[in-house]
Scaffold this active site. Structure first.
Site, PDB file in Angstrom:
ATOM      1  CB  THR A   1     -43.139 -45.626  59.405  1.00 56.62           C
ATOM      2  OG1 THR A   1     -42.347 -45.499  60.599  1.00 56.62           O
ATOM      3  CG2 THR A   1     -43.707 -44.265  59.028  1.00 56.62           C
TER       4      THR A   1
ATOM      5  CG  ASP B   1     -24.946 -40.365  54.184  1.00 57.95           C
ATOM      6  OD1 ASP B   1     -25.668 -39.344  54.227  1.00 57.95           O
ATOM      7  OD2 ASP B   1     -24.264 -40.761  55.144  1.00 57.95           O
TER       8      ASP B   1
ATOM      9  CE1 TYR C   1     -36.835 -36.598  63.201  1.00 56.48           C
ATOM     10  CE2 TYR C   1     -38.403 -36.006  64.928  1.00 56.48           C
ATOM     11  CZ  TYR C   1     -38.138 -36.402  63.623  1.00 56.48           C
ATOM     12  OH  TYR C   1     -39.193 -36.590  62.749  1.00 56.48           O
TER      13      TYR C   1
ATOM     14  CB  ILE D   1     -43.666 -40.777  55.557  1.00 60.27           C
ATOM     15  CG1 ILE D   1     -44.392 -41.009  56.887  1.00 60.27           C
ATOM     16  CG2 ILE D   1     -44.250 -39.555  54.851  1.00 60.27           C
ATOM     17  CD1 ILE D   1     -44.207 -39.886  57.894  1.00 60.27           C
TER      18      ILE D   1
ATOM     19  CE  LYS E   1     -37.599 -34.184  60.629  1.00 55.20           C
ATOM     20  NZ  LYS E   1     -37.642 -34.331  59.151  1.00 55.20           N
TER      21      LYS E   1
ATOM     22  CG  ASN F   1     -39.772 -38.792  53.836  1.00 55.73           C
ATOM     23  OD1 ASN F   1     -40.622 -38.579  54.702  1.00 55.73           O
ATOM     24  ND2 ASN F   1     -39.168 -39.970  53.713  1.00 55.73           N
TER      25      ASN F   1
END
Length: 271
Positions: free
Chosen positions: A187, A60, A151, A17, A155, A87
């Site tokens: 992706t 990083d 995760y 993305i 988010k 992103n």
């Protein structure tokens, strides 16, 4: 040219993305900082876009000072900074049984704290031009898949950050902060993950309708098209908004009558 003369940092833009957003930004007249961990892939992106339009930074984001170095690079190479796109993220499977405190902290550092740090480093320069921030979240922010717990939590935190800063930074600094929450996007990394889970090379051509009523999942270029609106001046004074980019209602959607034919590898990481 909706982004003419704008300079934009796009993190995680060597692939997926982020790469699609960076490419679309340049097509719309912007200059971009390409960032990621995949040096060879990043060099390919810069070569394709042209050195006058793009510069690569490999690091990083959780390294001390990384955010400031990204901002400094934009200023040194292009002379200004108009927007950042947060992103970069670590998409990693986990549940409560496989997640310990150190793992959760690491996910939060990459997916939530690093975006915050970049916003903070960029703020003095974004304030000068009434610039903007676009955070790339996930529809998993609302609760998430069972095997995407850490995760999803990260988010959800990013979404709250967007709402909070979208209000305060807009009033105090004239900087807009918005977010798009992609659904299931095809992706390069997602294609590889599913193949490693045992699905055939063309797994994405036959997705159950409960996940893809349109008959396919989303393309990175479709995320990039949406991103341009929030990065461009045409989005006006809008700030603190989160937009879900999915093809069905994620919350409250009708479950399939029979899920027995849906492979677990599709169900577990469908976003």
């Amino acid at each position: 040219m909706r982004l003419q003369n704008k300079v934009i940092i796009v993190t995680g833009s060597c692939t997926g993305i982020g790469k699609a957003i960076a490419e679309r930004c340049v097509a719309e007249g912007a200059q971009v900082i390409i960032h990621g961990l995949e040096k060879e892939l990043g060099e390919e992106v810069v070569e394709r876009l042209g050195s006058c339009n793009a510069t690569l930074h490999i690091e990083d984001l959780t390294s001390p000072g990384a955010s400031q170095r990204l901002v400094n690079l934009a200023l040194e190479v292009f002379g200004r900074l108009d927007a950042i796109v947060n992103n970069a993220a670590w998409v990693i499977s986990s549940n409560i049984h496989t997640t310990d405190e150190a793992f959760l902290r690491r996910v939060l550092e990459i997916n939530t704290i690093a975006p915050f740090a970049l916003i903070k480093a960029a703020l003095p320069h974004l304030s000068q031009v009434r610039g903007c921030v676009l955070n790339i979240g996930s529809v998993n922010a609302y609760s998430g898949e069972p095997n995407l717990m850490a995760y999803s939590v990260s988010k959800g935190a990013l979404m709250t950050l967007t709402r909070n800063l979208g209000d305060t930074l807009h009033r105090e600094n004239g900087v807009r902060v918005n977010q798009i929450n992609p659904g299931w996007v095809l992706t390069e990394n997602e294609a590889q993950r599913k193949h490693e889970q045992g699905l055939p090379e063309d797994w994405y051509t036959e997705i159950p309708s409960v996940f893809a009523p349109a008959g396919r999942i989303l393309w990175p270029s479709e995320m990039a098209a949406a991103a341009v609106y929030w990065l461009a001046d045409e989005s006006g004074p809008i700030s603190g908004q989160v937009v879900d980019l999915e093809q069905h209602p994620f919350i409250g959607r009708n479950p399939p009558k029979d899920t027995s034919t849906i492979p677990n590898s599709v169900r577990e990481e469908s976003k």
